[in-house]
Scaffold this motif. Structure first.
Motif, PDB file in Angstrom:
ATOM      1  N   PHE A   2       0.632  -1.132   0.311  1.00 50.52           N
ATOM      2  CA  PHE A   2      -0.061   0.239  -0.418  1.00 50.52           C
ATOM      3  C   PHE A   2       1.176   1.064  -0.133  1.00 50.52           C
ATOM      4  CE2 PHE A   2      -3.404   3.329   1.846  1.00 50.52           C
ATOM      5  CZ  PHE A   2      -4.183   2.721   1.239  1.00 50.52           C
ATOM      6  N   PHE A   3       1.370   2.485  -0.970  1.00 47.38           N
ATOM      7  CA  PHE A   3       1.839   3.118  -1.078  1.00 47.38           C
ATOM      8  C   PHE A   3       1.582   4.277  -0.768  1.00 47.38           C
ATOM      9  CE2 PHE A   3       3.537  -0.422  -4.005  1.00 47.38           C
ATOM     10  CZ  PHE A   3       4.652  -0.221  -3.425  1.00 47.38           C
ATOM     11  N   LEU A   4       0.803   4.744  -0.672  1.00 44.46           N
ATOM     12  CA  LEU A   4      -0.023   5.943  -0.110  1.00 44.46           C
ATOM     13  C   LEU A   4       0.166   6.137   1.260  1.00 44.46           C
ATOM     14  CD1 LEU A   4      -2.580   7.840  -1.807  1.00 44.46           C
ATOM     15  CD2 LEU A   4      -4.298   6.837  -0.608  1.00 44.46           C
ATOM     16  N   LYS A   5       0.915   7.675   1.027  1.00 41.54           N
ATOM     17  CA  LYS A   5       1.719   8.090   2.614  1.00 41.54           C
ATOM     18  C   LYS A   5       0.416   8.511   3.076  1.00 41.54           C
ATOM     19  CE  LYS A   5       6.231   8.139   1.453  1.00 41.54           C
ATOM     20  NZ  LYS A   5       7.676   9.047   1.371  1.00 41.54           N
ATOM     21  N   GLU A   6      -0.101   9.393   2.151  1.00 45.22           N
ATOM     22  CA  GLU A   6      -1.329   9.907   2.884  1.00 45.22           C
ATOM     23  C   GLU A   6      -2.754   9.562   2.438  1.00 45.22           C
ATOM     24  OE1 GLU A   6      -1.317  14.499   2.739  1.00 45.22           O
ATOM     25  OE2 GLU A   6       1.031  14.016   3.046  1.00 45.22           O
ATOM     26  N   LEU A   7      -3.535   9.137   4.077  1.00 49.19           N
ATOM     27  CA  LEU A   7      -4.601   8.879   3.829  1.00 49.19           C
ATOM     28  C   LEU A   7      -6.154   9.795   3.410  1.00 49.19           C
ATOM     29  CD1 LEU A   7      -5.512   6.466   6.738  1.00 49.19           C
ATOM     30  CD2 LEU A   7      -3.960   5.701   4.410  1.00 49.19           C
ATOM     31  N   PRO A   8      -6.377   9.826   2.180  1.00 47.93           N
ATOM     32  CA  PRO A   8      -8.027  10.416   1.344  1.00 47.93           C
ATOM     33  C   PRO A   8      -8.235  10.993   2.815  1.00 47.93           C
ATOM     34  CG  PRO A   8      -8.448   7.799   0.252  1.00 47.93           C
ATOM     35  CD  PRO A   8      -6.747   7.881   1.513  1.00 47.93           C
ATOM     36  N   THR A   9      -8.406  12.386   2.472  1.00 45.08           N
ATOM     37  CA  THR A   9      -9.635  13.561   3.987  1.00 45.08           C
ATOM     38  C   THR A   9     -10.377  12.366   3.364  1.00 45.08           C
ATOM     39  OG1 THR A   9     -10.112  14.990   1.644  1.00 45.08           O
ATOM     40  CG2 THR A   9      -7.701  15.259   2.506  1.00 45.08           C
ATOM     41  N   GLU A  10     -11.677  13.119   4.884  1.00 43.62           N
ATOM     42  CA  GLU A  10     -13.007  12.930   4.413  1.00 43.62           C
ATOM     43  C   GLU A  10     -13.835  13.705   4.060  1.00 43.62           C
ATOM     44  OE1 GLU A  10     -16.449  13.722   8.922  1.00 43.62           O
ATOM     45  OE2 GLU A  10     -13.769  14.102   8.630  1.00 43.62           O
ATOM     46  N   ILE A  11     -13.456  14.727   3.465  1.00 40.86           N
ATOM     47  CA  ILE A  11     -13.810  15.232   1.890  1.00 40.86           C
ATOM     48  C   ILE A  11     -13.967  14.292   0.806  1.00 40.86           C
ATOM     49  CG2 ILE A  11     -13.476  17.439   1.179  1.00 40.86           C
ATOM     50  CD1 ILE A  11     -12.726  19.021   2.998  1.00 40.86           C
ATOM     51  N   MET A  12     -12.987  13.915   0.672  1.00 37.00           N
ATOM     52  CA  MET A  12     -12.988  13.509  -0.402  1.00 37.00           C
ATOM     53  C   MET A  12     -13.701  11.952   0.080  1.00 37.00           C
ATOM     54  SD  MET A  12      -8.994  11.557  -1.988  1.00 37.00           S
ATOM     55  CE  MET A  12      -9.636  10.528  -3.613  1.00 37.00           C
ATOM     56  N   LEU A  13     -14.079  11.185   0.671  1.00 32.56           N
ATOM     57  CA  LEU A  13     -14.065  10.658   1.353  1.00 32.56           C
ATOM     58  C   LEU A  13     -15.831   9.993   1.111  1.00 32.56           C
ATOM     59  CD1 LEU A  13     -14.057   7.048   2.429  1.00 32.56           C
ATOM     60  CD2 LEU A  13     -14.237   8.144   4.490  1.00 32.56           C
ATOM     61  N   ASN A  14     -16.212  11.669   1.489  1.00 28.31           N
ATOM     62  CA  ASN A  14     -17.523  11.951   1.902  1.00 28.31           C
ATOM     63  C   ASN A  14     -17.775  11.989   0.268  1.00 28.31           C
ATOM     64  OD1 ASN A  14     -18.288  11.813   4.173  1.00 28.31           O
ATOM     65  ND2 ASN A  14     -17.446  14.123   4.807  1.00 28.31           N
ATOM     66  N   LYS A  15     -17.526  12.710  -0.356  1.00 26.09           N
ATOM     67  CA  LYS A  15     -17.555  13.010  -1.927  1.00 26.09           C
ATOM     68  C   LYS A  15     -17.592  11.726  -2.973  1.00 26.09           C
ATOM     69  CE  LYS A  15     -15.163  15.111  -5.837  1.00 26.09           C
ATOM     70  NZ  LYS A  15     -13.623  15.377  -6.635  1.00 26.09           N
ATOM     71  N   TYR A  16     -17.160  10.746  -2.760  1.00 24.13           N
ATOM     72  CA  TYR A  16     -17.284   9.525  -3.385  1.00 24.13           C
ATOM     73  C   TYR A  16     -18.615   8.463  -2.092  1.00 24.13           C
ATOM     74  CZ  TYR A  16     -13.688  11.190  -6.388  1.00 24.13           C
ATOM     75  OH  TYR A  16     -12.762  11.864  -7.323  1.00 24.13           O
ATOM     76  N   THR A  17     -18.841   8.529  -1.360  1.00 25.72           N
ATOM     77  CA  THR A  17     -19.156   8.089  -0.302  1.00 25.72           C
ATOM     78  C   THR A  17     -20.141   8.448   0.003  1.00 25.72           C
ATOM     79  OG1 THR A  17     -18.051   8.321   1.426  1.00 25.72           O
ATOM     80  CG2 THR A  17     -16.641   6.539  -0.040  1.00 25.72           C
ATOM     81  N   SER A  18     -21.369   8.887  -0.354  1.00 23.19           N
ATOM     82  CA  SER A  18     -22.404   9.366  -0.257  1.00 23.19           C
ATOM     83  C   SER A  18     -23.680   8.950   0.422  1.00 23.19           C
ATOM     84  CB  SER A  18     -23.167  10.642  -1.078  1.00 23.19           C
ATOM     85  OG  SER A  18     -22.828  10.515  -2.355  1.00 23.19           O
ATOM     86  N   ASP A  19     -23.528   8.085  -0.291  1.00 22.85           N
ATOM     87  CA  ASP A  19     -24.472   6.486  -0.633  1.00 22.85           C
ATOM     88  C   ASP A  19     -24.355   4.955   1.030  1.00 22.85           C
ATOM     89  OD1 ASP A  19     -22.235   5.783  -1.745  1.00 22.85           O
ATOM     90  OD2 ASP A  19     -23.053   3.857  -2.848  1.00 22.85           O
TER      91      ASP A  19
END
Length: 143
Positions: A2-19
């Motif tokens: 898992f090469f991602l050093k910084e995890l997705p932000t809450e804003i990004m997560l909300n953008k793609y997981t509204s359901d």
């Protein structure tokens, strides 16, 4: 890995997981954290093994044979059933461990076509030197 050093932000997560529910979103965040920690641990362990002329697979083969209660050897198909690697990769790795003197291969008394794979004294010594540091690498991450 898992090469991602910084995890997705809450804003990004909300953008793609509204359901999704908040619990589901929190589960995703926790899973991403676990994946990141596991990736860091794998890198640390690979570096540790490399310093001992081992790979994760070479180490795991030694462990699989050593941890068997009341047995000192396994057949290659038994080793394969305990690891998630292809048969050709396992065959090559067993061959290299035998060449390095960590394992021996001998014919089975009842079936001359079958080979029994056994740890050598050098293999046992290798494990006894490497396992404490291996557990230490795991412990460092868990602290």
């Amino acid at each position: 890995m898992f090469f991602l050093k910084e995890l997705p932000t809450e804003i990004m997560l909300n953008k793609y997981t509204s359901d999704l529910t908040n619990d589901e979103k929190n589960s995703i965040i926790e899973a991403l954290r676990i994946m990141r920690q596991a990736s860091l641990l794998i890198r640390s362990i690979e570096t540790y093994f490399s310093a001992h002329d081992l790979s994760q697979l070479r180490f795991l083969i030694l462990i699989v044979i050593d941890r068997e209660p009341n047995r000192s050897s396994l057949y290659p198909h038994e080793i394969a059933s305990r690891l998630d690697v292809s048969r050709p990769v396992l065959t090559r790795t067993l061959k290299s461990l035998i060449e390095d003197g960590l394992l021996t291969s001998s014919n089975d008394e009842t079936d001359k076509r079958a080979k029994k794979i056994t740890l050598t004294k050098k293999g046992i010594t290798c494990l006894s030197k490497v396992i404490p540091g291996y557990f230490n690498e795991i412990n460092k991450l868990m602290e």
